[in-house]
Design an enzyme around this catalytic site. Structure first.
Site, PDB file in Angstrom:
ATOM      1  N   GLY A  98      -3.189   2.685   2.454  1.00 52.95           N
ATOM      2  CA  GLY A  98      -3.510   2.391   3.855  1.00 52.95           C
ATOM      3  C   GLY A  98      -2.342   1.721   4.539  1.00 52.95           C
ATOM      4  N   ASP A 132       3.222  -8.532   1.731  1.00 49.02           N
ATOM      5  CA  ASP A 132       3.190  -9.572   2.753  1.00 49.02           C
ATOM      6  C   ASP A 132       3.014  -9.009   4.161  1.00 49.02           C
ATOM      7  OD1 ASP A 132       5.634  -8.390   3.147  1.00 49.02           O
ATOM      8  OD2 ASP A 132       6.821 -10.115   2.509  1.00 49.02           O
ATOM      9  N   ARG A 183       7.319   2.666  15.999  1.00 50.15           N
ATOM     10  CA  ARG A 183       7.465   4.101  15.734  1.00 50.15           C
ATOM     11  C   ARG A 183       6.613   4.889  16.719  1.00 50.15           C
ATOM     12  NH1 ARG A 183       6.847   4.678   9.221  1.00 50.15           N
ATOM     13  NH2 ARG A 183       4.680   4.078   9.573  1.00 50.15           N
ATOM     14  N   ARG A 190      -1.605  11.349   7.686  1.00 52.18           N
ATOM     15  CA  ARG A 190      -0.855  11.803   6.505  1.00 52.18           C
ATOM     16  C   ARG A 190      -1.742  12.641   5.599  1.00 52.18           C
ATOM     17  NH1 ARG A 190       2.770   7.133   5.740  1.00 52.18           N
ATOM     18  NH2 ARG A 190       2.733   6.051   7.736  1.00 52.18           N
ATOM     19  N   ASP A 263       1.197  10.130   0.450  1.00 52.63           N
ATOM     20  CA  ASP A 263       0.886   9.259   1.589  1.00 52.63           C
ATOM     21  C   ASP A 263       2.075   9.155   2.540  1.00 52.63           C
ATOM     22  OD1 ASP A 263       1.799   7.812  -0.861  1.00 52.63           O
ATOM     23  OD2 ASP A 263       2.059   6.164   0.533  1.00 52.63           O
ATOM     24  N   ASN A 264       3.201   9.738   2.149  1.00 52.87           N
ATOM     25  CA  ASN A 264       4.372   9.743   3.034  1.00 52.87           C
ATOM     26  C   ASN A 264       4.624  11.136   3.597  1.00 52.87           C
ATOM     27  OD1 ASN A 264       4.772   7.024   2.600  1.00 52.87           O
ATOM     28  ND2 ASN A 264       6.292   7.311   0.994  1.00 52.87           N
ATOM     29  N   ASP A 273       8.239   7.856   7.227  1.00 51.96           N
ATOM     30  CA  ASP A 273       8.426   6.771   6.254  1.00 51.96           C
ATOM     31  C   ASP A 273       9.821   6.785   5.654  1.00 51.96           C
ATOM     32  OD1 ASP A 273       5.967   5.857   6.834  1.00 51.96           O
ATOM     33  OD2 ASP A 273       5.225   5.812   4.779  1.00 51.96           O
TER      34      ASP A 273
HETATM   35  P1  AMP Z   1       5.659   3.011   1.017  1.00 49.60           P
HETATM   36  O1  AMP Z   1       6.193   3.173  -0.373  1.00 49.60           O
HETATM   37  O2  AMP Z   1       6.563   2.208   1.927  1.00 49.60           O
HETATM   38  O3  AMP Z   1       5.252   4.298   1.624  1.00 49.60           O
HETATM   39  O4  AMP Z   1       4.355   2.108   0.892  1.00 49.60           O
HETATM   40  C1  AMP Z   1       3.256   2.441   0.096  1.00 49.60           C
HETATM   41  C2  AMP Z   1       2.089   1.559   0.440  1.00 49.60           C
HETATM   42  O5  AMP Z   1       2.407   0.185   0.251  1.00 49.60           O
HETATM   43  C3  AMP Z   1       1.587   1.692   1.853  1.00 49.60           C
HETATM   44  O6  AMP Z   1       0.190   1.538   1.816  1.00 49.60           O
HETATM   45  C4  AMP Z   1       2.243   0.529   2.551  1.00 49.60           C
HETATM   46  O7  AMP Z   1       1.539   0.116   3.688  1.00 49.60           O
HETATM   47  C5  AMP Z   1       2.207  -0.533   1.471  1.00 49.60           C
HETATM   48  N1  AMP Z   1       3.273  -1.528   1.603  1.00 49.60           N
HETATM   49  C6  AMP Z   1       4.597  -1.358   1.370  1.00 49.60           C
HETATM   50  N2  AMP Z   1       5.266  -2.499   1.603  1.00 49.60           N
HETATM   51  C7  AMP Z   1       4.351  -3.421   1.984  1.00 49.60           C
HETATM   52  C8  AMP Z   1       4.403  -4.801   2.360  1.00 49.60           C
HETATM   53  N3  AMP Z   1       5.537  -5.480   2.367  1.00 49.60           N
HETATM   54  N4  AMP Z   1       3.250  -5.404   2.693  1.00 49.60           N
HETATM   55  C9  AMP Z   1       2.090  -4.736   2.679  1.00 49.60           C
HETATM   56  N5  AMP Z   1       1.962  -3.459   2.333  1.00 49.60           N
HETATM   57  C10 AMP Z   1       3.073  -2.794   1.989  1.00 49.60           C
HETATM   58 MG    MG Z   2       4.454   4.968   3.165  1.00 45.34          MG
END
Ligand code: AMP
Ligand code: MG
Length: 498
Positions: A98, A132, A183, A190, A263-264, A273
């Site tokens: 999410g 965070d 963005r 997605r 998810d990306n 992403d």
């Molecule tokens: P990503 O690899 O950036 O596509 O992130 C995968 C998942 O981790 C997604 O659900 C993001 O919203 C969550 N996510 C990544 N970095 C953070 C963060 N610093 N705080 C909260 N959620 C994160």
């Molecule tokens: Mg992502």
């Protein structure tokens, strides 16, 4: 007398808002306000996009605008929410994910059509898990410039309107500072949104989501006579085609995404992403740009197969709606037809070939082999070849190779093929100079801009934005940015940490 705490006045962007995703209902998201950051400042403003959207750049850059796009002040008409999705990460089902650090503001009705605005790095949400909710300045600048670089190259992508920063510390491998990217996309849905409802057996919501996306973005899926009138199969086919066409463009320009988890993957076939992405320096087909990707699942030359794997996951998620496995498989076949067709078309364009002749594929494959053997710089090769085609000598391009004899043999074949074209050599050469960019957003260019930005000098961010927005043009003041990467560029390590 009791003091009344007034909430800050909303900033008015003077466009109507119609928040269609929010109208889907609470099964799809959690409504929540953004969480403020102290003393925000502007890092970069995309004036061109602001104009396209009908926003006043001066308002965006003003203290009110900066506060609003950091999440400190509401925007009139917005309806802020974090959406829920799931997904496969590195080939493994990851369950619920999410918007863990993103907040959908809503959908502005702009001169460029309805556009969703989303803050990334705006604080924790119910989907943050251990995170965070924040994004660091480094990765926010990379996303801002990366997405505009893809747009400048004509590759479908989400866009970035502005970046704000705050000195609030964020802990990654080391302590960094915070930033928020705004963005812009017609939709942030997605593949993982569909996987989420399908995996949980929530077929009514799955259908609601599919109908929403079809009605808004794939209306032809309802009217085509393909798939015996099965709109969900036609939808799957159209998404597969868009995804195939997008990945062919990635390959042709030498773009590595780095984290092609489901998810990306955008349901609109947009690049989304931007994390550890990279534009190739040397042509190394199995190049891995993501330092965390130890197995090389997302290596450059695996991207086309991974994208197919991802549309297959989407097909599986849509199966309860399609209702017939054979139809779903037939819809996915389109990927296998469209990807090679688009790839050939893109590579022919890079070679300046206007028509399709037997032997063209071999011509492309053999030059890619030579590039790989000598680890030739991918962007510089195509640019020098374009100049040669447009009439300058062959030396600059030949000099890129160690094995000049083999390259010379290839060049003779190419020139024979090139000479057969109607319309003249010069016109074809000029076409190539509009196709093969002079400037790509190499890692080391980003790195220099980030280092300066950490010292509060954002001039390099602005300069790179201007450059990547017209990457085929000459920019005499920035000749150095079109050159070979410095040695230290090889040692830049970009991981998932952002
Ligand atoms: P990503 O690899 O950036 O596509 O992130 C995968 C998942 O981790 C997604 O659900 C993001 O919203 C969550 N996510 C990544 N970095 C953070 C963060 N610093 N705080 C909260 N959620 C994160
Ligand atoms: Mg992502």
């Amino acid at each position: 007398m009791t003091a009344v705490l007034e909430s800050p006045a909303a900033v008015d962007l003077r466009v109507p808002w119609r928040n269609s995703f929010a109208a889907l209902g609470p099964a799809f998201f959690t409504r929540l306000p953004s969480q403020p950051l102290p003393d925000p400042y502007l890092v970069g403003l995309n004036q061109a996009l602001a104009h396209e959207l009908g926003f006043d750049p001066a308002l965006l850059a003003s203290p009110d605008g900066v506060a609003a796009f950091t999440g400190n002040v509401p925007i009139a008409g917005s309806d802020t929410l974090a959406s829920v999705y799931s997904g496969h990460q590195f080939g493994v089902w990851a369950g619920q994910l999410g918007d863990g650090r993103a907040l959908l503001l809503g959908e502005a009705q702009t001169p460029a059509g309805p556009q969703e605005l989303q803050l990334k790095g705006s604080g924790r949400t119910p989907y943050s898990r251990m995170g965070d909710g924040r994004a660091v300045l480094r990765s926010s600048i990379r996303e801002y410039l990366g997405s505009e670089a893809m747009h400048g190259l004509g590759i479908p992508t989400t866009r970035a309107l502005l970046v704000t920063g705050s000195d609030a510390p964020v802990r990654r491998e080391e302590v960094e500072t915070s930033a928020v990217v705004t963005r812009v996309s017609p939709s942030f849905v997605r593949f993982g949104h569909f996987e989420h409802f399908s995996a949980n057996g929530r077929i009514d919501e799955l259908r609601t989501l599919a109908d929403y996306v079809i009605d808004r973005f794939y209306p032809d899926a309802r009217t085509t006579d393909r798939f015996a009138g099965n709109a969900y199969a036609a939808f799957l086919e159209a998404v597969s085609e868009r995804t195939a066409a997008m990945v062919a463009q990635w390959q042709a320009v030498g773009f590595c995404h780095g984290v092609m988890n489901t998810d990306n993957m955008s349901i609109l076939g947009l690049t989304i992403d931007y994390g550890p992405f990279q534009f190739l320096d040397a042509f190394v087909p199995n190049h891995i740009c993501n330092h965390s990707d130890e197995q090389g699942r997302y290596a450059y030359n695996r991207q086309p197969n991974v994208a197919y794997w991802n549309v297959f996951c989407l097909g599986q998620a849509l199966l309860p709606l399609i209702g017939d496995q054979e139809l779903a498989l037939a819809a996915l076949e389109s990927y296998k037809a469209v990807f090679p067709r688009e790839m050939e078309m893109r590579m022919r364009a890079k070679l300046g070939l206007a028509d399709d002749q037997e032997g063209d594929r071999e011509l492309v494959e053999s030059v890619l082999q030579l590039l790989a053997k000598d680890r030739v710089d991918y962007t510089i090769f195509w640019r020098r070849l374009s100049h040669h085609a447009a009439g300058s000598g062959a030396e600059p391009v030949r000099d890129l190779f160690l094995d000049r004899e083999s390259f010379g043999a290839w060049l003779r074949l190419y020139e024979a093929r090139f000479a057969q074209q109607e319309g003249g050599r010069e016109a074809a050469g000029l076409r190539m100079l509009r196709t093969n960019p002079k400037y790509v957003l190499r890692n080391h260019l980003c790195e220099i801009a980030i280092r300066q930005a950490k010292l509060k000098d954002f001039s390099e961010v602005d300069a790179l934005l201007a450059l990547v927005q017209s990457p085929c043009d000459e920019h005499p003041a920035h000749e150095d940015k079109a050159g070979f990467p410095p040695d230290w560029a090889q040692h830049i390590e970009i991981s998932c940490s952002s």
